[in-house]
Enzyme design. Structure first.
Site, PDB file in Angstrom:
ATOM      1  N   GLY A  96       0.817  -1.234  -0.071  1.00  0.00           N
ATOM      2  CA  GLY A  96      -0.132   0.001  -0.026  1.00  0.00           C
ATOM      3  C   GLY A  96       0.906   1.193   0.024  1.00  0.00           C
ATOM      4  O   GLY A  96       2.160   1.085   0.069  1.00  0.00           O
ATOM      5  N   ASP A 222      -7.081   8.540  16.877  1.00  0.00           N
ATOM      6  CA  ASP A 222      -7.199   8.173  15.234  1.00  0.00           C
ATOM      7  C   ASP A 222      -7.895   6.836  15.228  1.00  0.00           C
ATOM      8  O   ASP A 222      -7.498   6.176  14.391  1.00  0.00           O
ATOM      9  CB  ASP A 222      -5.755   8.365  14.481  1.00  0.00           C
ATOM     10  CG  ASP A 222      -5.910   8.519  13.197  1.00  0.00           C
ATOM     11  OD1 ASP A 222      -6.781   8.853  12.789  1.00  0.00           O
ATOM     12  OD2 ASP A 222      -5.039   8.198  12.429  1.00  0.00           O
TER      13      ASP A 222
END
Length: 423
Positions: A96, A222
């Site tokens: 990724g 987060d």
């Protein structure tokens, strides 16, 4: 490739905001995601950054970089080690990409942790910082600091790091099922059953509860679907700790800090004031519960105006048993226990309460979710009328587009390790 998030400044100023954010510190985070397929991100799915607040009296004395690295109990890899482990960072090793840089699949010896030949030894995810990337050295060091000290079954394992010259890398365990986000939103992904969704929610809550109840509290800051990684048994683990923050100490109720996070997930009081508490994580957890219930992005501009914001759209239906089916994920095919779904909806409603003081502690949320795993509460209920359910979901094709994120795993075929920020 991995879903990207775009960082921007919100030009909102209040009289108490005395310092502009430093653009060099704005970072978009990635996931350790394993899926090579692309998830399309909504343009509204962005990280947000607000001016920082100076209140140094509330900040604990930070440790030096040398102290962090020497006490981390992590393997210090050389750059050459990781070049060998990842086939010299070849493109076919990429899992990724995000603001941090690329994430590569690698192999190391299970016992010595030395690099091994591709296909032999232990699979790892290697995240490589690019010098011009949004996510910088500070976040890299924060990740080493927290994951070098914190160990729990529901936190992703950081195996080691590389600080060799200008090179900054992190080496994680490989997560075969990728990110929760991939399973919920990637085109072609098999729908998650109700039992798996509940299992993922419980695992993520355990990880968050561990952080909040630690002797030195950690606020994750987060929490979102892309940062929840799944192992081969769909056990959830929290990843990407670059935004983690030490919680308040003594009789303080919050810490004042630069606002960082991801649009849609960040708690309203934190965005408005910069005052951060563990209840901000609880809000984010409630948003992820909504995603699990509905199968919808937290923000989606492809939807009609009133449905673009998941919280605003779903909230009126959560407390009403008769209306809940209207927002349930149609990919479940009506195969979910109504009692359990209604209970999860009520938990989500409490978590996303605008008044932070009224939100439950994550340990209380975890206890309620665990009770729902009791077989008597999790039996499949009579199928919901799919015709009525699908009527409430205007059909629109899933949009797929590149987005700024990182990944460290492999869902199909790889997992996702991501993070986005709100500075």
């Amino acid at each position: 490739m991995i879903h990207y998030k775009y960082t921007f400044y919100l030009c909102t100023f209040h009289s108490f905001l005395v310092e502009r954010a430093d653009p060099s510190k704005v970072t978009s985070k990635t996931s350790l995601s394993s899926d090579p397929s692309t998830i399309k991100s909504n343009s509204s799915f962005s990280t947000l950054t607000l001016p920082s607040i100076k209140d140094r009296s509330e900040f604990p004395t930070p440790r030096t970089e040398g102290e962090i690295l020497s006490s981390s109990n992590l393997k210090a890899f050389s750059f050459n080690d990781l070049k060998n482990a990842t086939k010299n960072f070849r493109p076919d090793s990429v899992l990724g990409e995000g603001g941090f840089g690329h994430v590569y699949k690698g192999w190391i010896d299970e016992h010595t942790l030395a690099p091994s030949k591709p296909g032999s030894g232990m699979v790892v995810a290697v995240k490589k910082l690019k010098p011009e990337g949004f996510q910088g050295h500070k976040e890299w060091l924060t990740e080493v600091n927290y994951l070098g000290q914190l160990h729990h079954n529901n936190l992703v394992k950081l195996i080691g790091y590389c600080s060799d010259g200008d090179n900054r890398l992190l080496v994680y365990e490989f997560m075969p099922k990728g990110s929760l986000e991939n399973h919920l939103f990637r085109r072609g992904a098999d729908p998650l059953s109700w039992a798996i969704r509940l299992k993922v929610a419980i695992g993520a809550a355990r990880g968050l509860s561990f952080l909040h109840d630690a002797e030195n509290q950690v606020i994750y800051r987060d929490f979102k679907a892309s940062n929840i990684l799944l192992d081969s048994e769909f056990n959830a683990k929290l990843s990407d700790f670059g935004l983690a923050k030490a919680g308040p100490t003594g009789d303080k109720t919050h810490v004042s800090t630069q606002v960082m996070g991801t649009h849609g997930y960040a708690a309203p009081e934190y965005i408005a004031t910069g005052r951060l508490s563990a209840k901000a994580d609880v809000y984010s957890f409630g948003v992820v519960l909504l995603e699990l219930l509905t199968g919808r992005w937290v923000l989606d501009k492809s939807k009609p105006g009133k449905e673009q914001n998941l919280v605003d759209w779903a909230k009126p239906h959560l407390g009403d048993k008769r209306r809940l089916y209207r927002v349930m994920d149609t990919k479940l095919g009506g195969q979910y226990p109504k009692k359990s779904a209604h209970a999860v909806a009520n938990i989500a409603l409490k978590c996303i309460c605008n008044d932070a003081k009224m939100r439950p502690r994550i340990s209380e949320v975890l206890e309620e979710l665990e009770q729902l795993q009791d077989p008597k509460n999790n039996m499949a209920s009579p199928q919901v009328d799919i015709r009525r359910t699908s009527d409430s979901f205007p059909k629109s094709p899933m949009r797929i587009q590149p987005s700024p994120r990182r990944s460290l795993g492999e869902a199909s075929p790889l997992p996702a390790y991501r993070t986005a920020k709100v500075h």
